[in-house]
Scaffold this active site. Structure first.
Site, short mmCIF file in Angstrom:
data_model
loop_
_atom_site.label_atom_id
_atom_site.label_comp_id
_atom_site.label_asym_id
_atom_site.label_seq_id
_atom_site.Cartn_x
_atom_site.Cartn_y
_atom_site.Cartn_z
N ASP A 227 -12.89 9.85 68.14
CA ASP A 227 -12.97 11.13 67.45
C ASP A 227 -14.28 11.20 66.69
O ASP A 227 -15.30 11.61 67.21
CB ASP A 227 -11.76 11.32 66.55
CG ASP A 227 -11.61 12.74 66.03
OD1 ASP A 227 -12.57 13.52 66.13
OD2 ASP A 227 -10.53 13.06 65.49
N LYS B 299 -12.92 12.89 72.19
CA LYS B 299 -12.82 14.28 71.71
C LYS B 299 -14.22 14.88 71.65
O LYS B 299 -15.13 14.31 71.07
CB LYS B 299 -12.15 14.33 70.34
CG LYS B 299 -11.76 15.74 69.94
CD LYS B 299 -11.10 15.79 68.59
CE LYS B 299 -9.67 15.35 68.66
NZ LYS B 299 -8.97 15.63 67.39
N ASP C 105 -0.33 9.91 67.77
CA ASP C 105 0.79 10.50 67.06
C ASP C 105 0.47 11.86 66.45
O ASP C 105 -0.68 12.24 66.28
CB ASP C 105 1.25 9.56 65.93
CG ASP C 105 0.29 9.53 64.77
OD1 ASP C 105 0.67 9.97 63.67
OD2 ASP C 105 -0.86 9.08 64.95
N ARG D 16 4.39 9.66 69.57
CA ARG D 16 3.56 8.69 70.30
C ARG D 16 4.11 8.48 71.71
O ARG D 16 3.39 8.11 72.62
CB ARG D 16 3.51 7.34 69.59
CG ARG D 16 2.71 7.34 68.32
CD ARG D 16 2.62 5.91 67.75
NE ARG D 16 2.05 5.89 66.43
CZ ARG D 16 0.76 5.91 66.16
NH1 ARG D 16 -0.12 5.95 67.14
NH2 ARG D 16 0.33 5.87 64.93
#
Length: 178
Positions: free
Chosen positions: A103, A131, A159, A165
């Site tokens: 991320d 991402k 999650d 998850r």
């Protein structure tokens, strides 16, 4: 959580994830077949990625885990909180960090630094997902499975507020879901 799941959009199916992991396993076999690397599962998110990846790797390796988080059960990152460090001695070893998502890169950078300071010969990273946004920090992972839009995702180990998850695929929550 049922409401979030019922309104979620499936971005990647289990089959698409498996195909991505097959491709990554082929790359890893080329790069690590003679190195006996240590694969460190980045907890908790990478448990499923690691579990599905390991049977696809035909070379000698060792496994352990590492746990540092910026999220906990929240949906935004904060301070890095160390929860567990590997038990295997990383000195003079090739290390591959296996993570669920790239991320912002803050946690992954800290984990790389930790492994390098522990004396690893090399430290590379494999992420199941990347991402897509321009707020990245540190070195990009060497092995990337799937590209994600800049949305909050869950499933296949990732999650949503500590839950989901176990969702069978990778899903994005609706922009107006909470």
């Amino acid at each position: 959580m049922k409401q979030i799941m019922s309104k979620a959009e499936c971005l990647f199916t289990l089959q698409e994830i498996d195909e991505s992991l097959e491709r990554l396993a082929t790359q890893l076999d080329e790069d690590y077949h003679d190195k006996n690397p240590v694969l460190l599962c980045v907890m908790n998110g990478a448990v499923m990625t690691m579990g599905h990846l390991l049977p696809k790797l035909p070379f000698n390796l060792e496994t352990d885990y590492i746990h540092a988080t910026r999220y906990g059960d929240k949906t935004v990152g904060g301070e890095l909180n160390w929860r567990a460090k590997p038990n295997i001695d990383l000195n003079q070893r090739h290390v591959l960090l296996v993570d669920d998502i790239y991320d912002h890169g803050v946690t992954l950078t800290a984990l790389r630094d930790f492994c390098q300071q522990a004396g690893a010969i090399s430290v590379k990273a494999l992420v199941l997902t990347d991402k897509q946004h321009n707020n990245k920090y540190g070195i990009q992972p060497e092995y990337i499975g799937l590209q994600l839009p800049d949305r909050y995702v869950f499933g296949f180990g990732m999650d949503y507020k500590g839950h989901l998850r176990n969702a069978p695929g990778i899903f994005a929550i609706k922009e107006n879901a909470s």
